[in-house]
Scaffold this motif. Structure first.
Motif, short mmCIF file in Angstrom:
data_model
loop_
_atom_site.label_atom_id
_atom_site.label_comp_id
_atom_site.label_asym_id
_atom_site.label_seq_id
_atom_site.Cartn_x
_atom_site.Cartn_y
_atom_site.Cartn_z
N ASP A 1 47.90 58.94 25.28
CA ASP A 1 47.76 60.15 24.46
C ASP A 1 48.20 61.37 25.25
OD1 ASP A 1 46.52 59.03 21.99
OD2 ASP A 1 45.00 58.40 23.43
N ILE A 2 47.86 61.39 26.53
CA ILE A 2 48.34 62.42 27.45
C ILE A 2 48.80 61.72 28.71
CG2 ILE A 2 47.78 64.46 28.81
CD1 ILE A 2 45.55 65.05 26.79
N PRO B 1 51.34 67.67 44.96
CA PRO B 1 51.02 66.24 45.05
C PRO B 1 49.51 66.01 45.05
CG PRO B 1 51.77 67.07 47.17
CD PRO B 1 51.93 68.19 46.19
N GLY B 2 49.13 64.81 44.69
CA GLY B 2 47.72 64.42 44.75
C GLY B 2 46.99 64.62 43.45
N LEU B 3 45.78 64.10 43.42
CA LEU B 3 44.97 64.15 42.20
C LEU B 3 44.18 65.43 42.05
CD1 LEU B 3 43.66 60.48 42.05
CD2 LEU B 3 45.52 61.52 40.74
N LEU C 1 43.86 70.96 36.57
CA LEU C 1 44.44 71.05 35.23
C LEU C 1 43.38 70.75 34.17
CD1 LEU C 1 46.97 71.29 33.40
CD2 LEU C 1 47.29 68.84 33.75
N TYR C 2 42.57 69.75 34.40
CA TYR C 2 41.50 69.39 33.47
C TYR C 2 40.51 70.54 33.32
CZ TYR C 2 37.62 66.84 31.40
OH TYR C 2 36.60 66.44 30.58
N VAL D 1 40.44 76.88 28.63
CA VAL D 1 41.29 77.33 27.53
C VAL D 1 40.67 76.92 26.19
CG1 VAL D 1 43.53 77.00 26.40
CG2 VAL D 1 43.43 77.44 28.84
N ARG D 2 40.18 75.70 26.12
CA ARG D 2 39.55 75.24 24.89
C ARG D 2 38.33 76.09 24.55
NH1 ARG D 2 38.33 69.08 23.22
NH2 ARG D 2 38.45 69.51 21.03
#
Length: 158
Positions: free
Chosen positions: A66-67, A89-91, A97-98, A104-105
């Protein structure tokens, strides 16, 4: 959270231990088709799937998810197949971002709530005859201005 990797199972088990994912949710030696099938299975069960990958072998799964998020330093194929790609790079950038997406939501929900309340109150006052059409025409843009001001308080992605 699951790991589906083309790496050897011992490498995947070590990574799973480091990040706290149970070993029964960490699969090594997965082909691109197996990754895609896994995502399809989750989707059939009603889950929304976010896939993070960086290699050519992740492209099909990134497209199916989905994403799809491709991390920096990954293959061009994974970047083209993903919905989003990070510039670091990296998580940790995926986690950032999450968090930003949740903010934003929240701003969107606030804007919609304020706009609905403002317009509902205005409509009730107009029905009761307390607001003339001229006053309504003057006050109506305030709802849009409030939404824009709320949007401007959101930080940009960095």
């Amino acid at each position: 959270v699951y790991i589906a990797s083309g790496d050897h199972q011992a490498v995947v088990d070590h990574l799973a231990t480091q990040v706290g994912i149970p070993k029964d949710r960490a699969w090594g030696g997965c082909s691109p088709e197996q990754k895609q099938a896994l995502i399809e299975e989750f989707q059939r069960d009603g889950h929304r799937v976010l896939m993070v990958g960086d290699g050519v072998n992740d492209a099909v799964a990134l497209k199916q998810a989905d994403i799809g998020i491709s991390v920096a330093g990954g293959s061009v194929a994974s970047q083209l197949a993903s919905d989003v790609f990070t510039t670091r790079p990296g998580l940790s950038s995926v986690h950032a971002l999450y968090r930003a997406a949740r903010q934003v939501r929240g701003r969107i929900n606030t804007s919609v709530g304020i706009s609905l309340a403002y317009n509902a109150i205005g409509a009730m006052l107009a029905l009761m005859g307390w607001v003339t059409p001229l006053l309504a025409a003057i006050l109506m843009p305030l709802s849009s201005i409030a939404v824009v001001l709320i949007a401007l308080t959101q930080r940009t992605f960095r």
